[in-house]
Motif scaffolding. Structure first.
Motif, short mmCIF file in Angstrom:
data_model
loop_
_atom_site.label_atom_id
_atom_site.label_comp_id
_atom_site.label_asym_id
_atom_site.label_seq_id
_atom_site.Cartn_x
_atom_site.Cartn_y
_atom_site.Cartn_z
N ALA B 79 37.94 47.82 46.06
CA ALA B 79 38.01 48.99 46.90
C ALA B 79 38.41 50.36 45.94
N SER B 80 39.54 50.24 45.39
CA SER B 80 39.77 51.31 44.56
C SER B 80 38.89 51.69 43.47
N HIS B 81 38.29 50.63 43.03
CA HIS B 81 37.11 50.71 41.93
C HIS B 81 35.90 51.55 42.24
N VAL B 82 35.30 51.24 43.48
CA VAL B 82 34.22 52.05 44.02
C VAL B 82 34.42 53.28 44.32
N ASP B 83 35.83 53.69 44.70
CA ASP B 83 36.28 55.14 45.03
C ASP B 83 36.14 55.94 43.83
N GLY B 84 36.43 55.09 42.66
CA GLY B 84 36.86 56.04 41.40
C GLY B 84 35.52 56.21 40.89
N PHE B 85 34.51 55.41 41.12
CA PHE B 85 32.99 55.66 40.44
C PHE B 85 31.89 55.96 41.18
N ALA B 86 31.89 55.98 42.53
CA ALA B 86 30.90 56.01 43.34
C ALA B 86 30.10 57.48 43.38
N GLU B 124 33.63 46.26 34.37
CA GLU B 124 34.45 45.22 35.13
C GLU B 124 33.64 44.42 35.93
N THR B 125 32.86 44.98 36.89
CA THR B 125 32.22 44.15 37.98
C THR B 125 31.24 43.25 37.50
N ILE B 126 30.42 43.62 36.60
CA ILE B 126 29.54 42.64 36.34
C ILE B 126 29.98 41.61 35.57
N ILE B 127 30.92 41.88 34.55
CA ILE B 127 31.41 41.06 33.90
C ILE B 127 32.35 39.95 34.58
N ALA B 217 40.57 53.34 38.19
CA ALA B 217 40.44 52.85 39.19
C ALA B 217 40.24 51.25 39.35
N GLY B 218 41.42 50.64 39.72
CA GLY B 218 41.22 49.03 39.92
C GLY B 218 42.37 48.38 39.25
N ALA B 219 43.17 49.45 38.42
CA ALA B 219 44.10 48.95 37.47
C ALA B 219 45.65 49.06 38.15
N LEU B 220 46.50 47.98 37.79
CA LEU B 220 47.91 47.91 38.21
C LEU B 220 48.66 49.06 37.20
N ASN B 246 43.04 41.85 40.53
CA ASN B 246 42.21 42.49 41.31
C ASN B 246 40.69 42.03 41.25
N PHE B 247 40.34 42.14 39.97
CA PHE B 247 38.89 41.88 39.87
C PHE B 247 39.03 40.24 40.21
N ALA B 248 39.49 39.56 39.72
CA ALA B 248 39.51 38.28 40.02
C ALA B 248 39.49 37.68 41.34
N LYS B 249 40.13 38.64 42.10
CA LYS B 249 40.18 38.29 43.72
C LYS B 249 38.70 38.91 44.27
N ALA B 250 38.51 39.92 43.74
CA ALA B 250 37.14 40.34 44.03
C ALA B 250 35.90 39.69 44.03
N PHE B 251 36.08 38.96 42.83
CA PHE B 251 34.86 38.26 42.41
C PHE B 251 35.22 36.76 42.43
N ASP B 252 36.34 36.39 42.99
CA ASP B 252 36.73 34.97 43.57
C ASP B 252 36.97 34.19 42.22
N VAL B 253 37.55 34.50 41.04
CA VAL B 253 37.72 33.96 39.75
C VAL B 253 38.84 33.24 39.74
#
Lengths: 490, 490
Positions: B79-86, B124-127, B217-220, B246-253
């Motif tokens: 969520a915070s990532h998309v807000d940062g870059f959209a 981050e997302t594609i990786i 956007a997306g960092a702690l 955050n990204f592990a949860k978003a992409f279920d890693v």
């Protein structure tokens, strides 16, 4: 490494796909047609880049960087160019997303570009638009510039490295005062590619010119190097284009000559891409995995300890460390794999799959006997040797492997290049002994096109310095003065 | 070189723009916001890349390559990532152009993508979507990968190198089994950047953490290095992000830990970009042009012959060749400029503009006297010296220049870092003696935001190992335990 590969004989295409995956070279991404180049695959590409970059610099070129995007209107400026690329262009139309109010992210229709942007499929147009500002006088010439970049061509049927929507490449773009100089540059860069293919990739190539049908969109002449894969299909490994004054005219790039006259500038462009990874893989590899020429192998030598227990491992490591130091001193890259989570047999298979040229194994008995097992990847043979002068032995062996791989590919190419004089023979050879087929052709696009439709074979090139010989076209029987090389191709 | 630069005192911004153009570093392209990096500018970037790449490899990282395009849906997953870059995304909606029948090239509306693709603003997302396939067990961790790539952020107001719609960068993306290991990686890479900034760019930096407002956007946690430019504005020169899970949860890693438990993976990302070119230019250069630290100068030494006639030139060239050989043997890059189309004075100005650290001039009298004129760019001083041991002299001089440039920038930063205790003082210092302003702050985003709105100053960072000190917030008077660094920034 859980399972071996499908054999080449069984299914060459399947073998390739499995090999790319199992050797950790690349994989498909979530974006259709775009690949992920994995670290091991990328490290081979980096080696290629490094060698090529040095060759470009030695021949007087500098690197620069031009925009990823090209205004749509630029594509219309060179008629044949737009025809060549319009059908496969990724188009940027908007520059913002937004939340639709219900939590969905959508394209913000208010943020529409006035003019659509094309993701570069190649950069002639944006670069020649830039060169217009750089060139006034003959003193500004030549411009010898190269760019390392990603490009996008929207391919519908994709294959890792061979044909992907996005790929990495270099594109040289040079500007010259005379036709002669531009032609000389085109030929020089073809030779740089040929030298790289033969002496680094260990890939024998035919240097030639494309027919009009197969020319780069916008070029007066396209030179190419063509290689033969193990399934008898040809692969275009690099191209160098003489662009004449086409792009200078399209972008109005003139210079004042020494004599004070206004003249259009002469252009070349030349490129190789991550497609070379596909060529490298398909030319040399076998049913056990990748075979890499030592000059491009990220790991040239791997040392595997064959130990019983930790105490023996410690003693083996002392010996290995000494050998590693000797190899590194010679500039040889070496990895010591003392993982205790995998057995030696597993490791052997893994490094075979990854194409490491030389594997050294040291066991307890070797400690006592001052010996070492030396295995070479290309022949899959091994020998127990004395450890005396082992670094010298390995150094020579790497050279021998590089040479052997080249010679093997060379013999393959020679054995699979067939002269034919009739269309029947032509079709039979294509099916029964695929490879390069040297045949007479009447020189027309129509004949070339019909042969392609009927046999899927294209003219790969008209070899440079081609032997002149009276003959008749295999299809039409019209007179011909030289044979050209046909093949089915990637 | 026809004209000098606007002085820094007169108009710093104009000085920068002129310098970037006149030193042949970069220029605007036909595509709004996208720059052309010219060969000379690119050769400096290549030096930066080469040093950084080596440092990444020394710290265990490998390079890889991920797709340029990211499916739109990926952006909504964090969520915070998309807000940062959209709000700044280039969107690909179509994959084909066509001729409209009247000769105009238009977008083929039939070739519309089912899902729009975003040109990566960061990966981050594609990786992390890719890492999902790479990670099953703790044995697959850590993943230490870096990518050199172009990224696009649709900036409305652009400036060459500092803020462009497309820029070049590297982005490291690592995956770890534990929080501690990920934090350690984040801090390690910050130190790699700081070391690079100080010892190569000759740029003293403050290492610190961003406040919540200024985080990626997306960092702690976002760590950064902050540098001060000659106009007293700060420039963020590199960032290293602890992304938590955050990204592990978003992409279920998830991975199976040593203890057999399923856990989410911990992440970091870190990057520097062609923005460093802007920092390099603005930190050191002067009214005569670029000043380059010798370690990053593409040409470290230029030799200019001051000859009367060709016969004298030939004799000077003999001497120059000898010096060139000596310098090259020491690994020093040297250019001999014997163009007869330009006068020495023109050449001197040109190499000053381009920031070549050392200029050697040899005239007829020098031939007789065994002397040479040695000019250094940083101090704009020159001296006639004996040619004995000239290579040693130049080698030491290059080190001295590297050190002097750093010391000068260091003094500037020290002199322009001011402690203030009241808001009045804060505002006065920002206007009268701009630089870093160390002030107490109550720790709230509201206060930070209000100060930003009223003064255009932002909290650049909370310095690492910050001195703890009782105080009160300059704006609200609430208690504070440490000073933070404010500045107006690029």
């Amino acid at each position: 490494m859980s399972k071996g590969l499908t054999s080449r004989a069984e299914d060459y295409s399947q073998w390739y796909n499995e090999l790319v995956a199992k050797a950790d070279l690349a994989e498909h991404s979530a974006v259709r047609g775009c690949m992920v180049i994995k670290p091991y695959g990328y490290s081979i590409w980096e080696k290629m880049q490094s060698v090529l970059d040095q060759k470009f610099k030695e021949t007087g070129h500098s690197n620069a960087y031009f925009p990823l995007f090209i205004p749509k209107s630029f594509f219309s400026k060179e008629a044949s160019h737009v025809d060549g690329f319009a059908t496969e262009c990724a188009v940027v139309t908007h520059y913002r997303l937004k939340n639709d109010g219900t939590g969905n992210i959508i394209v913000d229709e208010e943020a529409k570009l006035e003019e659509e942007l094309i993701v570069r499929p190649t950069s002639e147009t944006i670069i020649w638009n830039t060169y217009k500002g750089w060139i006034q006088s003959y003193r500004d010439l030549p411009i010898l510039v190269n760019q390392w970049a990603n490009v996008v061509r929207w391919e519908m049927r994709t294959r890792l490295f061979l044909r992907t929507a996005e790929f990495l490449w270099q594109e040289g773009h040079t500007a010259h005062a005379t036709r002669e100089e531009a032609v000389e540059e085109t030929e020089k860069m073809l030779e740089v590619y040929a030298d790289f293919a033969e002496n680094w990739l260990a890939l024998p190539v035919v240097r030639g010119k494309k027919t009009a049908n197969e020319r780069f969109a916008g070029a007066l002449d396209t030179y190419c190097i063509e290689a033969l894969m193990q399934d008898g299909k040809a692969l275009q490994a690099g191209t160098s284009h003489f662009l004449g004054q086409n792009f200078a005219k399209a972008f109005d790039v003139k210079f004042t000559s020494k004599e004070g006259k206004q003249e259009f500038v002469w252009a070349t462009s030349w490129g190789v891409s991550t497609r070379l990874m596909g060529a490298l893989i398909m030319a040399h590899s076998d049913d056990a995995g990748l075979v890499l020429p030592p000059k491009l192998a990220p790991i040239q030598v791997v040392i595997v300890p064959i130990n019983k227990g930790e105490e023996e491992l410690a003693r083996i490591t002392v010996v290995a460390d000494d050998i590693i130091a000797q190899l590194k001193a010679k500039g040889i890259s070496v990895k010591y794999d003392d993982r205790d989570t995998q057995r030696p047999g597993f490791k052997f298979a893994e490094y075979e799959m990854k194409g490491v040229p030389v594997r050294l194994a040291i066991g307890g008995r070797d400690l006592d006997n001052n010996t070492i097992e030396v295995a070479r990847r290309d022949t899959r043979t091994k020998e127990t040797m004395s450890r005396d002068n082992i670094a010298d032995v390995v150094e020579s062996l790497l050279e021998e492997i590089q040479n052997n791989i080249y010679q093997k590919a060379h013999r393959f190419k020679e054995e699979n290049t067939t002269k034919v004089d009739t269309y029947e023979e032509f079709k039979r050879v294509l099916d029964e002994k695929p490879g390069f087929v040297a045949a007479h052709w009447d020189g027309t696009s129509e004949t070339e096109q019909r042969i392609k439709e009927e046999t899927k074979a294209t003219i790969r090139c008209i070899p440079l310095n081609n032997e002149q010989e009276e003959g008749v076209c295999i299809l039409t029987g019209k007179p011909s003065t030289q044979r050209v090389l046909f093949a089915r191709a990637y």
